[in-house]
Write an enzyme that holds these catalytic residues in place. Structure first.
Site, PDB file in Angstrom:
ATOM      1  N   ASP A  96       4.657   0.179  42.933  1.00  0.00           N
ATOM      2  CA  ASP A  96       3.575   0.629  43.811  1.00  0.00           C
ATOM      3  C   ASP A  96       4.123   1.626  44.829  1.00  0.00           C
ATOM      4  O   ASP A  96       5.322   1.615  45.131  1.00  0.00           O
ATOM      5  CB  ASP A  96       2.973  -0.558  44.579  1.00  0.00           C
TER       6      ASP A  96
HETATM    7  N1  URA Z   1       4.716  -6.157  41.609  1.00  0.00           N
HETATM    8  C1  URA Z   1       3.942  -5.599  42.558  1.00  0.00           C
HETATM    9  O1  URA Z   1       3.030  -6.228  43.054  1.00  0.00           O
HETATM   10  N2  URA Z   1       4.195  -4.325  42.907  1.00  0.00           N
HETATM   11  C2  URA Z   1       5.209  -3.604  42.392  1.00  0.00           C
HETATM   12  O2  URA Z   1       5.410  -2.461  42.786  1.00  0.00           O
HETATM   13  C3  URA Z   1       6.013  -4.198  41.420  1.00  0.00           C
HETATM   14  C4  URA Z   1       5.751  -5.482  41.037  1.00  0.00           C
END
Ligand code: URA
Length: 242
Positions: free
Chosen positions: A102
């Site tokens: 993310d």
């Molecule tokens: N899980 C998440 O919630 N976000 C990420 O970026 C990676 C794994």
């Protein structure tokens, strides 16, 4: 790339030793013995030998990036900086991130043009381990840990309408961070959208900071700062089966 940097990928010795070895005439570029380790070579087209052995260079390219927050794990984006934008000195043609983080998550991203490796790392059938450092709003209870380790309902359903619980995971409790927030390592074997955040939400908690530490055998190099990258070493490539 500088010759000493290239030789450094092959576990030949330290930078200082490499300089000495080159000075002693043990390295040749395109059949010509060289004496300086700081010359530039083209690792894709030059034939570089050490003690008479040609150092093989893969036709594919592999970089470990410490993705900072605020950067998207895409190859193009009209608005935000992408992970490829961070590889300033490299030819990024054909490179893609092996999996996404993310925008507000930091940590390990592998960038490569080796589609086979990306497939092996991301295929849901392969169950590759991913380790995340998770800073939480409040402590996990024993019951929360048991639920996360067994598998939780994060709102996903299977084709037949049944709840698609997450696969069993592992939780390791760590010390609190500087702000006193509880820190855990969560080890998961799949890569669903926002998976870590949704797993913590499923047990009534909230992720305040998230960092990926490893993916399969590949571990984030702690000497990298957010935004830094480097080519994978021979040893790392070997561990990935490349
Ligand atoms: N899980 C998440 O919630 N976000 C990420 O970026 C990676 C794994």
């Amino acid at each position: 790339m500088r010759l000493d940097k290239f030789l450094g990928l092959f576990d030949i010795g330290t930078r200082k030793q490499i300089k000495e070895y080159v000075k002693n005439g043990r390295c040749s570029v395109n059949g010509v013995v060289v004496s300086k380790a700081d010359i530039h070579v083209d690792e894709n087209t030059d034939e570089i030998s050490f003690d008479g052995n040609v150092l093989g260079y893969s036709k594919f390219h592999y970089f470990m990036l410490y993705k900072p927050q605020g950067v998207v794990s895409a190859t193009t984006d009209g608005k935000n900086t992408t992970v490829l934008d961070l590889l300033q000195d490299e030819n990024v043609k054909g490179l893609s991130p092996a999996g996404r983080l993310d925008i507000d998550t930091e940590g390990l991203i592998l960038l490569t043009d080796d589609g086979g490796l990306i497939h092996r790392l991301l295929s849901p059938k392969k169950h590759v381990d991913k380790v995340y450092e998770v800073h939480l709003d409040h402590e996990l209870s024993d019951k929360d840990i048991a639920s996360l380790e067994k598998g939780v309902n994060i709102g996903d359903t299977k084709d037949n309408g049944e709840i698609d619980y997450t696969l069993p995971a592992k939780v390791e409790i760590k010390d609190c961070d500087k702000e006193g927030r509880p820190v855990v390592h969560l080890i998961i074997h799949e890569g669903r959208f926002h998976q870590v955040k949704r797993m913590m939400e499923a047990v009534g908690n909230e992720v305040l900071f998230l960092k990926r530490l490893s993916m399969g055998p590949l571990v984030l190099d702690e000497s990298l700062e957010p935004g830094d990258y480097r080519p994978l070493t021979e040893d790392e490539l070997k561990q990935l089966g490349v």
